[in-house]
Design an enzyme around this catalytic site. Structure first.
Site, short mmCIF file in Angstrom:
data_model
loop_
_atom_site.label_atom_id
_atom_site.label_comp_id
_atom_site.label_asym_id
_atom_site.label_seq_id
_atom_site.Cartn_x
_atom_site.Cartn_y
_atom_site.Cartn_z
N TYR A 104 0.83 -1.21 0.00
CA TYR A 104 0.00 0.00 0.00
C TYR A 104 0.86 1.25 0.00
O TYR A 104 1.77 1.40 0.82
CB TYR A 104 -0.96 0.03 1.20
CG TYR A 104 -2.11 -0.97 1.12
CD1 TYR A 104 -2.36 -1.68 -0.04
CD2 TYR A 104 -2.94 -1.20 2.20
CE1 TYR A 104 -3.41 -2.60 -0.11
CE2 TYR A 104 -3.98 -2.11 2.14
CZ TYR A 104 -4.20 -2.81 0.97
OH TYR A 104 -5.24 -3.72 0.91
N LEU A 110 -17.83 0.19 0.54
CA LEU A 110 -18.54 1.34 -0.04
C LEU A 110 -18.34 1.38 -1.56
O LEU A 110 -18.56 2.41 -2.20
CB LEU A 110 -18.03 2.65 0.57
CG LEU A 110 -18.24 2.80 2.08
CD1 LEU A 110 -17.50 4.01 2.63
CD2 LEU A 110 -19.74 2.92 2.38
N GLY A 111 -17.89 0.25 -2.12
CA GLY A 111 -17.62 0.23 -3.56
C GLY A 111 -16.59 1.27 -3.94
O GLY A 111 -16.69 1.91 -4.98
N GLY A 151 -16.26 4.08 -2.85
CA GLY A 151 -16.86 5.43 -2.86
C GLY A 151 -18.13 5.48 -3.69
O GLY A 151 -18.93 6.41 -3.57
N1 LIG Z 1 -7.50 -7.55 0.12
C1 LIG Z 1 -7.64 -6.79 -0.94
O1 LIG Z 1 -7.40 -7.22 -2.08
C2 LIG Z 1 -8.07 -5.36 -0.77
C3 LIG Z 1 -8.41 -4.61 -1.92
C4 LIG Z 1 -8.82 -3.30 -1.72
C5 LIG Z 1 -8.87 -2.76 -0.43
N2 LIG Z 1 -8.51 -3.50 0.64
C6 LIG Z 1 -8.59 -2.95 2.03
O2 LIG Z 1 -9.89 -2.42 2.21
C7 LIG Z 1 -9.82 -1.06 2.59
C8 LIG Z 1 -10.99 -0.31 2.05
O3 LIG Z 1 -10.97 -0.35 0.62
P1 LIG Z 1 -11.57 0.83 -0.22
O4 LIG Z 1 -10.83 2.09 0.10
O5 LIG Z 1 -11.65 0.40 -1.62
O6 LIG Z 1 -12.99 0.85 0.46
P2 LIG Z 1 -14.29 1.69 0.60
O7 LIG Z 1 -14.48 1.85 2.07
O8 LIG Z 1 -15.32 1.03 -0.22
O9 LIG Z 1 -13.99 3.10 -0.09
C9 LIG Z 1 -13.28 4.08 0.59
C10 LIG Z 1 -13.33 5.37 -0.21
O10 LIG Z 1 -14.68 5.83 -0.32
C11 LIG Z 1 -14.73 7.24 -0.10
N3 LIG Z 1 -15.47 7.44 1.15
C12 LIG Z 1 -15.34 6.74 2.32
N4 LIG Z 1 -16.20 7.14 3.23
C13 LIG Z 1 -16.93 8.13 2.66
C14 LIG Z 1 -17.99 8.93 3.12
N5 LIG Z 1 -18.50 8.79 4.34
N6 LIG Z 1 -18.52 9.86 2.27
C15 LIG Z 1 -18.02 10.02 1.03
N7 LIG Z 1 -16.99 9.27 0.53
C16 LIG Z 1 -16.46 8.34 1.34
C17 LIG Z 1 -13.28 7.71 -0.01
O11 LIG Z 1 -12.77 7.94 -1.33
P3 LIG Z 1 -12.87 9.30 -2.13
O12 LIG Z 1 -12.85 10.43 -1.12
O13 LIG Z 1 -11.69 9.27 -3.02
O14 LIG Z 1 -14.16 9.20 -2.87
C18 LIG Z 1 -12.59 6.48 0.51
O15 LIG Z 1 -11.21 6.45 0.23
C19 LIG Z 1 -8.45 -0.58 2.08
O16 LIG Z 1 -7.96 0.55 2.79
C20 LIG Z 1 -7.62 -1.80 2.32
O17 LIG Z 1 -7.20 -1.85 3.67
C21 LIG Z 1 -8.13 -4.80 0.49
#
Ligand SMILES: NC(=O)c1ccc[n+]([C@@H]2O[C@H](COP(=O)([O-])OP(=O)(O)OC[C@H]3O[C@@H](n4cnc5c(N)ncnc54)[C@H](OP(=O)(O)O)[C@@H]3O)[C@@H](O)[C@H]2O)c1
Length: 355
Positions: free
Chosen positions: A57, A214-215, A217
């Site tokens: 990361y 959250l997909g 975002g």
């Molecule tokens: N094992 C794997 O293969 C794998 C793959 C991916 C992720 N992960 C893990 O899962 C975690 C989460 O993944 P993700 O970042 O894709 O997940 P997510 O929680 O679906 O999306 C997070 C993104 O959504 C937006 N967001 C979050 N809360 C919000 C709110 N309340 N209002 C408006 N926008 C909001 C922000 O992006 P913006 O501000 O840019 O819109 C944030 O960076 C990662 O940090 C990592 O630790 C693991």
């Protein structure tokens, strides 16, 4: 914040895990160290103890920040990191720089401990299946890392269900440590793990943590409510995610949020939190997002609105679940035996477990 026992273990983790893929600006859309610290403190102050990172990361910056943030209160936190991937932004690049094999594991783990300046990792994830390394090699090597005191528990991310079942069965029979948790992509726009992975977790007591709940975002309203679409990571880097289906589901999430007077993100998280089965790994780029997301732990979505979300996100079950649902369950019903099985998520069709 409530705590859950993670799978077949005694480990207590917060019902939300903090995703730190956004810690560091190396990938273009993350947070500075100061902002990452604020996110971390907000999560910890709310009672969160479960932190998710990975060696790759933000090219190692995320691990460095996490190490710096937990070090003064190390025992309090459950720190999870991962190995198996290589990343173009990170050296070294050679024949063994990616994979599930012992050499990659040992070198990545030593590098993670050094980067984080920690003595041990609480939960070590195999990040993704390589399709090559025999599972015996991976499971035995993980067990060796536990015996060496470098890690405490092992988990598996992005592996097909049959490989996890096989790995854990072999580990159990040979007296090695089993995977106590799986990490899967799961959200209202990605429910296909309900076919194999989630039933496996239920049947064998593997804890389920979910990434991109959250997909990334897409389910936060920013791409459906008009004025905020340019803000997010998807708009900058992954626009192809926003298919007609995704937008249609996101709009239903917005409708439910408006009806309940909460944010869309809270609805998307509460949809999986309130089943009690899943630990969402929630990412953020701003402190305000973390604060918003933590409120999902207080939200209960009434059953008719859960039905609405489930209906909007329904997907076609593949073989054999669809065939079994249509044929075998109908036969059980005819035989008057259907009461002996308990549907967990009737909306998904055949995702039941035996009583
Ligand atoms: N094992 C794997 O293969 C794998 C793959 C991916 C992720 N992960 C893990 O899962 C975690 C989460 O993944 P993700 O970042 O894709 O997940 P997510 O929680 O679906 O999306 C997070 C993104 O959504 C937006 N967001 C979050 N809360 C919000 C709110 N309340 N209002 C408006 N926008 C909001 C922000 O992006 P913006 O501000 O840019 O819109 C944030 O960076 C990662 O940090 C990592 O630790 C693991």
């Amino acid at each position: 914040m409530r705590y859950r026992i993670l799978g077949k273990s005694g480990l207590r983790v917060s019902e939300i895990s903090l995703g730190t893929m956004t810690f560091g600006e190396d990938w273009g859309w993350g947070a500075s160290k100061e902002d990452s610290r604020k996110q971390f403190d907000t999560f910890a102050t709310a009672g969160g103890n479960f932190i998710d990172t990975a060696d790759i990361y933000t090219n190692g910056t995320s691990e460095q920040y996490v190490g710096d943030f937990v070090r003064s209160d190390r025992e309090h936190f459950v720190v999870a990191t991962k190995y198996a991937n290589a990343h173009p932004g990170m050296a070294p690049h050679h024949a063994n720089s990616a994979g599930n094999h012992r050499k990659k594991m040992v070198e990545s783990l030593n590098a993670s401990l050094k980067r984080m300046k920690l003595d041990y990792i609480d939960l070590y994830w195999v990040h993704i299946w390589d399709g090559i390394t025999p599972v015996e090699e991976t499971m035995r090597a993980l067990d060796d890392m536990i015996r060496a005191g470098k890690i405490l528990y092992v988990g598996v991310s992005d592996w097909p269900a049959w490989t996890i079942a096989r790995a854990n069965a072999i580990a159990e029979l040979r007296g090695w440590s089993e995977f106590i948790a799986m990490q899967i992509e799961y959200s209202l726009i990605e429910r296909t793990p309900e076919q194999e992975l989630i039933p496996l977790a239920r049947a064998t007591d593997i804890g389920v943590t979910t990434w991109s709940p959250l997909g990334a975002g897409a389910l936060t309203g920013k791409y459906t409510r008009g004025d905020r679409a340019r803000e997010g990571r998807i708009a900058q880097q992954e626009y192809q995610r926003l298919t007609d289906r995704v937008i249609r589901i996101a709009k239903v999430v917005d409708e439910v949020a408006d009806e309940l007077g909460v944010s869309s993100a809270q609805v998307a998280l509460a949809w999986q939190l309130q089943t009690g089965e899943f630990i969402p790994i929630v990412g953020a780029t701003k402190v305000s997002q973390i604060k918003d997301n933590l409120k999902a732990t207080e939200l209960t979505i009434p059953s008719e609105l859960m039905d609405k979300l489930n209906e909007a996100s329904r997907f076609e079950l593949g073989f054999p679940q669809k065939f079994i649902t249509n044929d075998f369950v109908a036969n059980l019903r005819h035989a008057g035996l259907v009461d002996q099985i308990e549907p967990h998520r009737p909306d998904a069709g055949f995702t039941f477990s035996q009583r």
